[in-house]
Enzyme design. Sequence first.
Site, PDB file in Angstrom:
ATOM      1  N   PRO A 157       1.397   6.345   2.132  1.00  0.00           N
ATOM      2  CA  PRO A 157       0.445   5.229   2.171  1.00  0.00           C
ATOM      3  C   PRO A 157      -0.996   5.693   2.437  1.00  0.00           C
ATOM      4  O   PRO A 157      -1.934   5.176   1.829  1.00  0.00           O
ATOM      5  CB  PRO A 157       0.959   4.341   3.311  1.00  0.00           C
ATOM      6  CG  PRO A 157       2.404   4.669   3.425  1.00  0.00           C
ATOM      7  CD  PRO A 157       2.508   6.128   3.073  1.00  0.00           C
ATOM      8  N   VAL A 214       6.355   2.991   7.685  1.00  0.00           N
ATOM      9  CA  VAL A 214       5.952   4.228   8.345  1.00  0.00           C
ATOM     10  C   VAL A 214       4.514   4.160   8.855  1.00  0.00           C
ATOM     11  O   VAL A 214       4.004   5.131   9.402  1.00  0.00           O
ATOM     12  CB  VAL A 214       6.117   5.452   7.415  1.00  0.00           C
ATOM     13  CG1 VAL A 214       7.564   5.655   7.044  1.00  0.00           C
ATOM     14  CG2 VAL A 214       5.239   5.341   6.196  1.00  0.00           C
ATOM     15  N   LEU A 273       0.382   3.904   8.531  1.00  0.00           N
ATOM     16  CA  LEU A 273      -0.614   4.524   7.652  1.00  0.00           C
ATOM     17  C   LEU A 273      -0.477   6.042   7.744  1.00  0.00           C
ATOM     18  O   LEU A 273      -1.318   6.749   8.287  1.00  0.00           O
ATOM     19  CB  LEU A 273      -2.016   4.065   8.047  1.00  0.00           C
ATOM     20  CG  LEU A 273      -3.137   4.277   7.051  1.00  0.00           C
ATOM     21  CD1 LEU A 273      -2.755   3.787   5.662  1.00  0.00           C
ATOM     22  CD2 LEU A 273      -4.394   3.585   7.507  1.00  0.00           C
ATOM     23  N   HIS A 274       0.635   6.549   7.236  1.00  0.00           N
ATOM     24  CA  HIS A 274       0.951   7.972   7.285  1.00  0.00           C
ATOM     25  C   HIS A 274       1.377   8.430   5.892  1.00  0.00           C
ATOM     26  O   HIS A 274       1.815   7.639   5.076  1.00  0.00           O
ATOM     27  CB  HIS A 274       2.076   8.242   8.276  1.00  0.00           C
ATOM     28  CG  HIS A 274       1.701   7.871   9.675  1.00  0.00           C
ATOM     29  ND1 HIS A 274       0.850   8.632  10.432  1.00  0.00           N
ATOM     30  CD2 HIS A 274       2.017   6.796  10.434  1.00  0.00           C
ATOM     31  CE1 HIS A 274       0.686   8.049  11.606  1.00  0.00           C
ATOM     32  NE2 HIS A 274       1.380   6.930  11.633  1.00  0.00           N
ATOM     33  N   ALA A 275       1.277   9.722   5.655  1.00  0.00           N
ATOM     34  CA  ALA A 275       1.751  10.384   4.449  1.00  0.00           C
ATOM     35  C   ALA A 275       1.407   9.628   3.163  1.00  0.00           C
ATOM     36  O   ALA A 275       0.244   9.535   2.800  1.00  0.00           O
ATOM     37  CB  ALA A 275       3.236  10.679   4.555  1.00  0.00           C
TER      38      ALA A 275
END
Length: 91
Positions: free
Chosen positions: A18, A12, A14-16
Amino acid sequence: MTERTATIASRVGLHARPAAIFAAAVSELDLDVTIGRDGEPASDAMDAASILSLMSLGASHGDVVVLRAEGDGAGEALDGLVRILETNHDE
């Protein structure tokens, strides 16, 4: 100034989750750490401890980012942060 590059491993990007894991690790350091896309000017780098900055960076799976910090222990700290970015946190 100490610098390291890392390749984003999470599917995904570098979102949510991570980004939250990474920002929490940066916040524990007694260093100012910046993050930017590889190839972009260092002056465009953002605060690596800010989840909003990390999300606005828009780093996707496979993108290369540059981490920078200055001070005692910066090299070791950045090495640890690289390991976080190069781990798939989606599993």
